[in-house]
Design a protein around this motif. Structure first.
Motif, short mmCIF file in Angstrom:
data_model
loop_
_atom_site.label_atom_id
_atom_site.label_comp_id
_atom_site.label_asym_id
_atom_site.label_seq_id
_atom_site.Cartn_x
_atom_site.Cartn_y
_atom_site.Cartn_z
N ILE A 32 0.85 -1.19 0.00
CA ILE A 32 0.00 0.00 0.00
C ILE A 32 0.89 1.24 0.00
O ILE A 32 1.46 1.61 1.03
CB ILE A 32 -0.96 -0.01 1.21
N SER A 33 1.06 1.82 -1.18
CA SER A 33 1.89 3.02 -1.33
C SER A 33 0.97 4.20 -1.58
O SER A 33 0.33 4.28 -2.64
CB SER A 33 2.87 2.83 -2.49
N THR A 34 0.91 5.12 -0.63
CA THR A 34 0.03 6.27 -0.81
C THR A 34 0.54 7.15 -1.97
O THR A 34 -0.26 7.72 -2.70
CB THR A 34 -0.10 7.09 0.49
N GLY A 35 1.87 7.19 -2.16
CA GLY A 35 2.43 7.96 -3.28
C GLY A 35 1.93 7.38 -4.61
O GLY A 35 1.48 8.13 -5.49
N ASP A 36 1.98 6.05 -4.77
CA ASP A 36 1.50 5.41 -6.01
C ASP A 36 0.00 5.66 -6.19
O ASP A 36 -0.48 5.91 -7.31
CB ASP A 36 1.74 3.89 -5.99
N MET A 37 -0.76 5.58 -5.08
CA MET A 37 -2.21 5.79 -5.19
C MET A 37 -2.51 7.22 -5.63
O MET A 37 -3.39 7.45 -6.46
CB MET A 37 -2.89 5.48 -3.84
N LEU A 38 -1.77 8.17 -5.06
CA LEU A 38 -2.00 9.57 -5.42
C LEU A 38 -1.57 9.84 -6.86
O LEU A 38 -2.26 10.53 -7.61
CB LEU A 38 -1.25 10.50 -4.45
N ARG A 74 -9.16 1.99 1.16
CA ARG A 74 -8.45 0.82 0.62
C ARG A 74 -8.54 -0.37 1.58
O ARG A 74 -8.77 -1.51 1.18
CB ARG A 74 -6.99 1.20 0.37
N LEU A 75 -8.38 -0.09 2.89
CA LEU A 75 -8.38 -1.19 3.86
C LEU A 75 -9.78 -1.74 4.08
O LEU A 75 -9.94 -2.91 4.42
CB LEU A 75 -7.80 -0.72 5.20
N SER A 76 -10.79 -0.89 3.89
CA SER A 76 -12.13 -1.44 4.12
C SER A 76 -12.74 -2.02 2.85
O SER A 76 -13.72 -2.76 2.92
CB SER A 76 -13.05 -0.43 4.79
N ALA A 77 -12.13 -1.73 1.67
CA ALA A 77 -12.69 -2.25 0.41
C ALA A 77 -12.61 -3.77 0.36
O ALA A 77 -13.56 -4.45 0.01
CB ALA A 77 -11.95 -1.65 -0.77
N ASN A 78 -11.45 -4.32 0.67
CA ASN A 78 -11.36 -5.78 0.77
C ASN A 78 -10.47 -6.16 1.95
O ASN A 78 -9.48 -5.51 2.22
CB ASN A 78 -10.89 -6.44 -0.53
N ARG A 79 -10.87 -7.20 2.61
CA ARG A 79 -10.17 -7.62 3.82
C ARG A 79 -8.80 -8.17 3.47
O ARG A 79 -8.69 -9.13 2.68
CB ARG A 79 -10.98 -8.70 4.54
N LEU A 80 -7.76 -7.59 4.03
CA LEU A 80 -6.40 -8.04 3.74
C LEU A 80 -5.88 -8.85 4.91
O LEU A 80 -6.30 -8.64 6.05
CB LEU A 80 -5.47 -6.85 3.55
N ARG A 82 -2.32 -9.28 5.11
CA ARG A 82 -1.01 -8.69 5.40
C ARG A 82 -0.83 -7.43 4.58
O ARG A 82 -0.89 -7.48 3.35
CB ARG A 82 0.10 -9.67 5.02
N ALA A 83 -0.63 -6.33 5.26
CA ALA A 83 -0.47 -5.06 4.54
C ALA A 83 0.93 -4.50 4.78
O ALA A 83 1.47 -4.61 5.89
CB ALA A 83 -1.52 -4.06 5.01
N LEU A 84 1.50 -3.91 3.74
CA LEU A 84 2.79 -3.26 3.86
C LEU A 84 2.63 -1.80 3.48
O LEU A 84 2.29 -1.48 2.34
CB LEU A 84 3.79 -3.92 2.89
N PHE A 85 2.82 -0.91 4.44
CA PHE A 85 2.64 0.51 4.17
C PHE A 85 3.97 1.14 3.77
O PHE A 85 4.98 0.98 4.46
CB PHE A 85 2.08 1.22 5.41
N GLU A 104 -9.68 -1.81 13.67
CA GLU A 104 -10.99 -2.09 13.03
C GLU A 104 -10.89 -3.24 12.03
O GLU A 104 -11.78 -4.07 11.94
CB GLU A 104 -11.49 -0.85 12.27
N VAL A 105 -9.81 -3.28 11.23
CA VAL A 105 -9.72 -4.31 10.19
C VAL A 105 -8.87 -5.51 10.63
O VAL A 105 -8.52 -6.36 9.81
CB VAL A 105 -9.22 -3.74 8.84
#
Ligand code: AMP
Length: 220
Positions: A32-38, A74-80, A82-85, A104-105
């Protein structure tokens, strides 16, 4: 640990995106890269992209509520599992929001890996950094025989230099990092979650191996 999150912390150019690729392969984490998402939002010309672009081009942080909003979505769209921020959190307010959402998730924090790099190395790396528009692969003019406009060796996409990797924006991003993001080092150290990795002076593979060992040590 079955379900967990990992955070990659460090200045721009520390190698967060590069090491994230290796961790994806070994641990099956969702990157999960916020830079890539933006950047994707900017490329698509969405309202979010239009809002974010002015901050990104100036080397400033996009406001907390915007970034927290896209991570939450992003985190609530589908249950993950393992996430890497990567590039998030970047401010204490984002760190607190992540803690809340993680509960929450059901993604407990495993480890925060702090990639340590000197300012001189950051400037050298970012001014030579190139990226593929199509697959996101990262290259550097110091090591790769590529330039802006070349074809990506792995997917044939177009290689380009990011607008915020120009000299002035690099210095601004370093200032922003020091003022707003570096306080997170102490924040996570005090919680006993921080593992420091020297992220320059040896090969990418050797540094990646150290990063992977830190994840293994924390996530079991
Ligand atoms: P990066 O690809 O992580 O270097 O991010 C590129 C740019 O996107 C940054 O300089 C910021 O303008 C913006 N950005 C990315 N992640 C965040 C974040 N967590 N908080 C605020 N702005 C961000």
């Amino acid at each position: 640990m079955d379900k967990y999150n990992i955070i990659l912390l460090g200045p721009p150019g520390a190698g967060k995106g590069t090491h994230a690729e290796a961790l994806k392969r070994e641990f099956g984490v969702e990157h999960i890269s916020t830079g890539d998402m933006l950047r994707a939002a900017v490329a698509e010309g969405t309202e979010l992209g239009r809002q974010a672009k002015q901050y990104m081009d100036a080397g400033k942080l996009v406001p907390d509520e915007v970034v927290i909003g896209i991570v939450r979505e992003r985190l609530s769209a589908n249950r993950l599992d393992r996430a890497l921020f990567d590039g998030f959190p970047r401010t204490p307010a984002q760190a607190e929001a992540l803690e809340e959402v993680a509960v929450e998730v059901l993604l407990p924090a495993a480890v925060v890996i702090y990639l340590q790099v000197s300012d001189e190395e950051v400037v050298l790396r970012l001014s030579g950094r190139l990226q593929c528009r199509k697959c996101g692969a990262i290259y550097n003019t110091r090591y790769d025989q590529l330039e802006s406009g070349s074809q990506c060796p792995s997917c044939q996409g177009e290689i380009y230099q990011r607008d915020d990797d120009q000299a002035e924006a690099i210095l601004q991003r370093l200032r922003v990092y020091r003022e707003q993001t570096a306080p997170l080092i102490d924040y996570y150290r005090k919680r006993g979650q921080l593992v420091e990795v020297q992220a320059e002076g040896s090969t990418i593979e050797a540094i990646s191996a150290e990063v992977a060992a830190a994840v293994r040590g924390a996530a079991g």
